[in-house]
Write an enzyme that holds these catalytic residues in place. Structure first.
Site, mmCIF file in Angstrom:
data_model
loop_
_atom_site.group_PDB
_atom_site.id
_atom_site.type_symbol
_atom_site.label_atom_id
_atom_site.label_comp_id
_atom_site.label_asym_id
_atom_site.label_seq_id
_atom_site.Cartn_x
_atom_site.Cartn_y
_atom_site.Cartn_z
ATOM 1 N N GLU A 16 -9.721 -2.033 5.280
ATOM 2 C CA GLU A 16 -10.212 -1.790 6.727
ATOM 3 C C GLU A 16 -11.535 -2.698 6.777
ATOM 4 O O GLU A 16 -12.055 -3.287 5.849
ATOM 5 C CB GLU A 16 -10.861 -0.360 6.667
ATOM 6 C CG GLU A 16 -9.506 0.575 6.312
ATOM 7 C CD GLU A 16 -8.689 0.738 7.865
ATOM 8 O OE1 GLU A 16 -8.919 -0.015 8.764
ATOM 9 O OE2 GLU A 16 -8.157 2.085 8.042
ATOM 10 N N ASP B 235 0.904 -1.333 -0.136
ATOM 11 C CA ASP B 235 0.244 -0.099 -0.117
ATOM 12 C C ASP B 235 0.980 1.129 0.138
ATOM 13 O O ASP B 235 2.143 1.285 0.214
ATOM 14 C CB ASP B 235 -1.014 -0.063 1.193
ATOM 15 C CG ASP B 235 -0.365 -0.358 2.588
ATOM 16 O OD1 ASP B 235 0.961 -0.597 2.401
ATOM 17 O OD2 ASP B 235 -1.022 -0.697 3.679
ATOM 18 N N ASN C 233 -7.379 -3.084 14.099
ATOM 19 C CA ASN C 233 -9.110 -3.426 13.933
ATOM 20 C C ASN C 233 -8.872 -4.558 12.848
ATOM 21 O O ASN C 233 -9.987 -4.813 12.434
ATOM 22 C CB ASN C 233 -9.589 -2.163 13.249
ATOM 23 C CG ASN C 233 -8.916 -2.004 12.066
ATOM 24 O OD1 ASN C 233 -8.025 -2.148 11.454
ATOM 25 N ND2 ASN C 233 -9.368 -0.676 11.628
ATOM 26 N N HIS D 212 -7.085 -4.846 10.276
ATOM 27 C CA HIS D 212 -6.994 -4.481 8.686
ATOM 28 C C HIS D 212 -5.444 -5.239 8.343
ATOM 29 O O HIS D 212 -4.543 -5.527 8.957
ATOM 30 C CB HIS D 212 -6.987 -3.131 8.563
ATOM 31 C CG HIS D 212 -5.950 -2.236 9.068
ATOM 32 N ND1 HIS D 212 -5.864 -0.964 9.641
ATOM 33 C CD2 HIS D 212 -4.523 -2.383 8.811
ATOM 34 C CE1 HIS D 212 -4.940 -0.594 9.990
ATOM 35 N NE2 HIS D 212 -3.747 -1.300 9.365
HETATM 36 C C1 GLP Z 1 -0.564 0.220 8.764
HETATM 37 C C2 GLP Z 1 -0.309 -0.478 7.550
HETATM 38 C C3 GLP Z 1 -0.331 -1.933 7.718
HETATM 39 C C4 GLP Z 1 0.327 -2.340 9.153
HETATM 40 C C5 GLP Z 1 -0.452 -1.639 10.257
HETATM 41 C C6 GLP Z 1 0.030 -2.243 11.398
HETATM 42 O O1 GLP Z 1 -1.905 1.100 8.766
HETATM 43 N N1 GLP Z 1 -0.853 0.013 6.121
HETATM 44 O O2 GLP Z 1 0.343 -2.586 6.469
HETATM 45 O O3 GLP Z 1 0.184 -3.829 9.008
HETATM 46 O O4 GLP Z 1 -0.517 -0.251 10.119
HETATM 47 O O5 GLP Z 1 1.238 -1.426 11.732
HETATM 48 P P1 GLP Z 1 2.123 -1.594 12.958
HETATM 49 O O6 GLP Z 1 2.957 -2.768 12.682
HETATM 50 O O7 GLP Z 1 2.994 -0.608 13.171
HETATM 51 O O8 GLP Z 1 1.293 -1.947 14.202
#
Ligand code: GLP
Length: 241
Positions: free
Chosen positions: A143, A67, A136, A138
Site C-alpha cells: 500500500e 499475496d 491507489n 498498490h
Molecule cells: C488486490 C490484489 C492486487 C491486485 C489489485 C487490483 O488488492 N492484492 O494484487 O492487483 O487488488 O485488483 P483488480 O485487478 O481487481 O482491480
C-alpha cells in the site's frame, strides 16, 4: 519499458497470455510470479484455452503468488489460494506442490513471511512476475507509504483497498484487515515484470505510475526503475497516456 495498447479487456488478456506463453515455451521450468484480482482472470482463461488446445505445457513450471489474506484458509472461497486453484491451477497440468501462496493460516506473521522469502530464494528467483494495479497504485498488497526495500511482510489493508475488495465478500466486515504480501524488493528482483491494467477507472493512477515521480506514495512508480517491464493496458486505462 514497453507499453502495449490493447483494444479492450479481451485483447489485453490475449496479449498478456502471449507474453506468459513465450516465457513458458522459452524456459519450460521457469518460475512465474502470479497475481490475483479481477484483471488477470481473462489472461488465465486464455492460458487455459491454449493449454487445452495442446499449445502449452506447465508440467515443469513453478509459481509463486504475490499475496494472501491473513486468516483465510485455502478452502475459503475468498482466499487467494482458492482463487488460483479455481481460475488457473485446476485447469492446467501444473504440479500443485510447486505452486506457492503465502500461508494465510500461519498466525505468526514473522514465520509466515520468513518462510515465504525462503521459498522465493530457493526457487532461484522469479522469471516473470505478473502484476495487477490497485486504484491507489498498490502492487501485491504493498500500500502507499510502504518502504521500497521491504521483503514479504504483513500489512494492514487501507480503507480504499478494503472498499475495493468488499464486492467479493458478503459484507465489508468479512474483508480481512491484514494480508501477507511479497514486498517491493521481492517484486523488483523478478527478471521480467508484466503489468496488466484495464478500465477507465485506472487511467489516473496509471498516468501517475508511468509518468509521475517515483515515490512510496505510489508504490507501482518504482517499476520505472526496473530494466524489463512490459505494460499491457487497454485503451480506457491508457486514456491519459
Ligand atoms: C488486490 C490484489 C492486487 C491486485 C489489485 C487490483 O488488492 N492484492 O494484487 O492487483 O487488488 O485488483 P483488480 O485487478 O481487481 O482491480
Amino acid at each position: 519499458m514497453i507499453i502495449y495498447r490493447a483494444k479492450d479487456y479481451q485483447d489485453m488478456s490475449r496479449k498478456a497470455a502471449n507474453i506468459i506463453s513465450a516465457q513458458v515455451i522459452m524456459k519450460p521450468n521457469c518460475t512465474l510470479g502470479l497475481a490475483t484480482g479481477s484483471t488477470p482472470v481473462g489472461t488465465y482463461q486464455q492460458l487455459i484455452e491454449w493449454y487445452k488446445k495442446g499449445d502449452l505445457d506447465f508440467s515443469q513450471v513453478s509459481s509463486i503468488n504475490l499475496d494472501e489474506y491473513k486468516g483465510l484458509s485455502p478452502e475459503n472461497d475468498q482466499s487467494y489460494r482458492y482463487f488460483m486453484n479455481t481460475n488457473l491451477f485446476n485447469h492446467i497440468n501444473i504440479d500443485k506442490t510447486r505452486t506457492f501462496v503465502p500461508n494465510g493460516l500461519e498466525a505468526d506473521s514473522q514465520k509466515a513471511c520468513n518462510d515465504y522469502n525462503h521459498i522465493i530464494t530457493a526457487s532461484g528467483g522469479i522469471d516473470l512476475q505478473l502484476l495487477g494495479l490497485g486504484h491507489n497504485g498498490h502492487i501485491g498488497f504493498n500500500e502507499p507509504g510502504e518502504a521500497f526495500e521491504r521483503e514479504t511482510h504483513c500489512v494492514d489493508l487501507t480503507e480504499s483497498t478494503i472498499e475495493a475488495n468488499k464486492r467479493f465478500f458478503e459484507s465489508e466486515e468479512d474483508v480481512p484487515r491484514q494480508a501477507y504480501t511479497m514486498g517491493i524488493k521481492n517484486i523488483m528482483q523478478a527478471r521480467k515484470i508484466l503489468v496488466v491494467v484495464s478500465g477507465a477507472d485506472k487511467a489516473e493512477i496509471l498516468e501517475k505510475v508511468l509518468k509521475g515521480p517515483i515515490t512510496p506514495a505510489v508504490p507501482a512508480s518504482i517499476l520505472q526503475l526496473h530494466n524489463d517491464v512490459t505494460i499491457v493496458a487497454d485503451e480506457a486505462a491508457l486514456g491519459r497516456i
